[in-house]
Design a protein around this motif. Structure first.
Motif, PDB file in Angstrom:
ATOM      1  N   ARG A   1       0.446  -1.288   0.235  1.00 40.89           N
ATOM      2  CA  ARG A   1      -0.091   0.256  -0.289  1.00 40.89           C
ATOM      3  C   ARG A   1       1.297   0.934   0.168  1.00 40.89           C
ATOM      4  N   LYS A   2       1.659   0.900   0.512  1.00 39.64           N
ATOM      5  CA  LYS A   2       2.729   2.411   0.764  1.00 39.64           C
ATOM      6  C   LYS A   2       3.515   2.892  -0.729  1.00 39.64           C
TER       7      LYS A   2
ATOM      8  N   ARG B   1       2.283   1.861  -3.174  1.00 42.44           N
ATOM      9  CA  ARG B   1       1.150   2.159  -4.257  1.00 42.44           C
ATOM     10  C   ARG B   1       1.490   4.173  -4.135  1.00 42.44           C
ATOM     11  N   GLN B   2       1.479   4.223  -2.787  1.00 45.18           N
ATOM     12  CA  GLN B   2       1.222   5.658  -2.629  1.00 45.18           C
ATOM     13  C   GLN B   2       2.094   6.934  -2.984  1.00 45.18           C
TER      14      GLN B   2
ATOM     15  N   GLY C   1       2.484   6.491  -7.472  1.00 41.73           N
ATOM     16  CA  GLY C   1       1.384   7.063  -7.639  1.00 41.73           C
ATOM     17  C   GLY C   1       0.944   6.690  -9.097  1.00 41.73           C
TER      18      GLY C   1
END
Length: 438
Positions: free
Chosen positions: A179-180, A182-183, A186
Motif C-alpha cells: 500500500r505504501k 502504491r501511494q 502513484g
C-alpha cells in the motif's frame, strides 16, 4: 581515476557499462564489496593499497583477474576491468510506514523518468539483517526498468518491533508495504506484485490473498510445512552421501527428535532426543545428520545448553503451517523458481505440488534449475563435501524481470526447465489481475 577520500559505501550502486551491461556494487562482509551482473556472474572485491579493487571468483578465494576502480564519488564512474561505466541515476524515496502499530522503514527505488513501470515488493526470507542495506535487487531490477519497494522487516535494520517468523503477521507487513509503494509511486504503477525467496514462499501467497496484486514470484521457496522442510533436507543430504534407505530412515528419526525441540522453543522434547542419542549416537552416520535446522540441536550434547537457548528462539514459527490452502486460493499469476540441489528448501515435493496446482487450472508457472542450490547459485564441491557458490544461475535475474514486466516468460533462461500453465489459466489469471487493479 582519483580515489582520495573515498569510502566503500559511496561506491554502492548499479552502473551501466560501455558495452551495455549492468554491474551492481553491493556491500559485503567486512571491508569488501560484491559485484553482480545481470547474467549471474559475481565476485567479491578487496581493496588494495593503491585504492583499486581486485575480485575473487564467486564466493571462493580464487582471483578471477578482474580489477575494478572507482572515480570520485560525486562523478559516479567505474572501470570494471577494461570497460568504463557510469552509475545509474535511480529515483529513491525513503519512507516509513506502519503495520500493527509497528513502524517499518522502507524505500521506493524507481527507474528515472515518468513512464509507467511494474513494481516489485521485495519480501524478506528468514534472515535477520537489513534488507535496506543488503538487498541488491533494489538496484539491479530498477536498472532494468522495474521499480522496487524494499523494507526492513520488523525487528531488523531500521524497523521497529521484534524479529518474528509469524507468517500471518509478516504477510500483513507485506500488505502494508504494498500500500505504501502504491501511494508513493502513484500513476507510475503499471503492475505491482511480490517477490521473495526462501521463507517468503510461505509469506507472499498469504499476502497476495489479502491485497490486490498482479503477480507473485517465489524463489527457492516451499509448498510444504517447516517440519517437512527439515525432513526432506535430511533425506536428500543422506541419500546424496550414499546412505541406504534403512540408514536414512534412522537419520529421519533422529532429525524428528531435534525438530521437536525446536518446535517446543527449546523448552521440551528432551526425553525423545536423549533416547535418540542413546540409540544412534555411536553410529558412524550420526554426525552427518544435518537438515535445514536439525543440526543446530544435534551439535549440542548437553540438554541444559539447549534449554538456555530458549529466549533466543522465541520466534513464533508455525512449524505445521500448511501452505496449500493459501496457494489454492490465489488466482493471480505466480512464478515459482526452484533449485534442484537445494539442501535448505528441497524442491522435489514442492515442485510436484506446484504442478498439481497448475493441473487444477491455477495460473502458476514453474522454473527448475537442476544444478542450483539455495539462493539460486551454482557451486563447487570440495573434497570434504562442502560447497562454495560460484555464481547465480544464468537467466535467473532476467526471468524475475520478465515475469514482473508482464507475467510472461520468453525463450530460454540458462538451463532452467520451464513448465508453463495452460493458456486458459494464464488468461484467467491476467483477467483477475486486471479486475483487481481497477
Amino acid at each position: 581515476m582519483a580515489r582520495a577520500g573515498n569510502t566503500p559505501d559511496c561506491h554502492i550502486g548499479s552502473y551501466r557499462l560501455a558495452d551495455g551491461n549492468i554491474v551492481d556494487i553491493a556491500p559485503s562482509d567486512g571491508d569488501t564489496l560484491r559485484w553482480r551482473q545481470f547474467d549471474g556472474a559475481t565476485g567479491r572485491l578487496h581493496q588494495g593499497a593503491d585504492g583499486s579493487w581486485t575480485s575473487t571468483y564467486g564466493w571462493t578465494d580464487r582471483a578471477d583477474g578482474i580489477v575494478v576502480s572507482f572515480s570520485d564519488c560525486r562523478t559516479g564512474q567505474i572501470a570494471f576491468g577494461d570497460i568504463s561505466g557510469q552509475r545509474t541515476a535511480l529515483e529513491v524515496t525513503e519512507t516509513t510506514f506502519k503495520s500493527h502499530d509497528t513502524a517499518l522503514a522502507g524505500r521506493l527505488v524507481m527507474p528515472p523518468g515518468k513512464e509507467r513501470v511494474p513494481i516489485v515488493i521485495l519480501i524478506h526470507g528468514s534472515e535477520d539483517d537489513s534488507a535496506l542495506t543488503y538487498q541488491y535487487l533494489q538496484r539491479l531490477l530498477p536498472a532494468e526498468g522495474v521499480g522496487v519497494f524494499v523494507y526492513d522487516k520488523r525487528g531488523t535494520g531500521k524497523s521497529g518491533g521484534h524479529y518474528t517468523q509469524d507468517y500471518s503477521l509478516l504477510a500483513d507487513d507485506a500488505v502494508a508495504a504494498l500500500r505504501k509503494a502504491r501511494q508513493l509511486a502513484g500513476p507510475r504503477v503499471s503492475r505491482i506484485g511480490y517477490q521473495g525467496g526462501s521463507q517468503a514462499g510461505w509469506v507472499a501467497p498469504i499476502a497476495a490473498n489479502r491485497a490486490s496484486v498482479d503477480f507473485v514470484i517465489v524463489c527457492f521457496g516451499l509448498a510444504v510445512n517447516v517440519i517437512d522442510e527439515d525432513q526432506e533436507a535430511v533425506e536428500l543430504q543422506m541419500r546424496e552421501k550414499g546412505y541406504p534407505p534403512e540408514v536414512i530412515a534412522e537419520a529421519l528419526e533422529v532429525a524428528s527428535a531435534a525438530e521437536a525441540v525446536f518446535e517446543d522453543d527449546f523448552k521440551g522434547g528432551f526425553a525423545k532426543l536423549d533416547e535418540m542419542r542413546a540409540k544412534y549416537g555411536s553410529a558412524p552416520w550420526y554426525k552427518e545428520v544435518h537438515g535445514d535446522y536439525a543440526f543446530f540441536v544435534l551439535q549440542h550434547s548437553d540438554d541444559a545448553e539447549l534449554r538456555a537457548l530458549a529466549p533466543q528462539f522465541d520466534w513464533h514459527t508455525p512449524f505445521h503451517y500448511d501452505p496449500m490452502p493459501a496457494l489454492r486460493a490465489d488466482k493471480v499469476p505466480q512464478l515459482w523458481i526452484l533449485a534442484g540441489e537445494d539442501y535448505e528448501a528441497p524442491s522435489a515435493e514442492t515442485s510436484r505440488r506446484i504442478k498439481s496446482l497448475m493441473g487444477d487450472g491455477l495460473p502458476f508457472a514453474l522454473a527448475y534449475y537442476p544444478s542450483a542450490e539455495h539462493g539460486m547459485t551454482l557451486f563447487e564441491t570440495a573434497a570434504d563435501g562442502s560447497r562454495v557458490s560460484t555464481r547465480y544461475a544464468p537467466g535467473y535475474f532476467r526471468m524475475i524481470r520478465d515475469f514482473a514486466r508482464d507475467g510472461r516468460l520468453r525463450g530460454s533462461y540458462g538451463d532452467a526447465e520451464l513448465t508453463a500453465p495452460p493458456a486458459s489459466a494464464v488468461a484467467s489469471g491476467l483477467e483477475v489481475s486486471r479486475r483487481r487493479g481497477e
